[in-house]
Scaffold this motif. Structure first.
Motif: not given
Length: 261
Positions: A150-158, A194-199, A202-205
């Motif tokens: 991730g980058y700038m605090g945004v991590r994978k899995g969020m 990984d899904n366009k919905g709210d659920d 994150v898979i990439a930043v």
């Protein structure tokens, strides 16, 4: 001529006794000389009195200097230090009270309430990040760093909500010709879910700069490993587990992303 001091009779200069009254003239002269020339010597135990008043004046001056120094130190150092914490505490207490009062105060005017809520939303709004990809900071923290997680605090899995707490609401989407994926933009930051919905998680930043041409980017980062019409690859340190891929769209840098080597 000399005269007898007893009867006034005229006598010779070397005459010892008066020939009239028999007065001893030499005895008179010795007595007179002793009266004239005798100067009493001071006693050995006698000590002249010393003057005290100069020492009194010096002592008073020293006391005055000490007193003035103490007052100066108090007013310029101790007093200011005492007032500063009190004023800070008072200010903080006042601000806290005003804040609590404002939070619990309910206006009867709908327009005022709506305005208040709007201002509150503006205050709580998180600004989307602006990233200068031509800066030394970006070169150090992204182009030469492992950002697979991730980058700038945004991590994978969020989740979406977790990301928005960090970078605010989405500012748009990014779709590059020739690629199927679509990224969500938060300013210059791109996030793939990984899904366009709210659920979705994150898979990439990545990073999407504003109006940076391919030629400008290559001039700034000339040490690439591979360059095609649609992508530039930087993998200067082989075996470190990652590389940096730069996607090109119509002559402009569309997206910069850290990928597994």
């Amino acid at each position: 001529m000399k005269y007898c001091t007893q009867c006034g009779n005229e006598i010779n200069a070397h005459q010892r006794f008066c020939n009239r009254c028999g007065h001893d003239l030499k005895a008179f002269e010795q007595y007179r000389d002793s009266e004239i020339y005798f100067q009493p010597q001071p006693s050995e135990s006698y000590q002249p009195k010393r003057k005290v008043w100069p020492w009194v004046v010096i002592g008073m001056l020293i006391i005055a200097i000490i007193f003035a120094s103490s007052l100066t130190y108090y007013f310029f150092f101790i007093k200011d230090e005492q007032h500063t914490p009190n004023e800070t505490t008072t200010t903080q207490h006042t601000s806290k009270t005003e804040k609590q009062t404002g939070e619990h105060k309910v206006s009867n005017d709908p327009k005022k309430s709506e305005k208040h809520e709007s201002e509150k939303e503006k205050e709580n709004k998180v600004k989307s990040p602006k990233i200068d990809v031509m800066s030394e900071d970006f070169e150090r923290t992204y182009m030469q760093s492992n950002n697979l997680g991730g980058y700038m605090g945004v991590r994978k899995g969020m989740s979406h909500s977790e990301v928005e707490k960090i970078v605010g609401k989405p500012t748009g989407t990014l779709k590059v010709d020739g690629f199927k994926w679509e990224s969500t933009k938060y300013g210059n930051l791109t996030v793939d879910y990984d899904n366009k919905g709210d659920d979705g998680k994150v898979i990439a930043v990545g990073v999407s700069p504003d109006h940076v041409t391919t030629s400008e980017f290559l001039e700034h980062y000339p040490a690439y490993d591979d360059y095609s019409g649609s992508e530039i690859v930087y993998n200067n340190f082989k075996g470190n587990g990652y590389l940096v891929a730069v996607d090109i769209d119509h002559g402009y840098i569309a997206k910069i992303q850290c990928l597994a080597e």
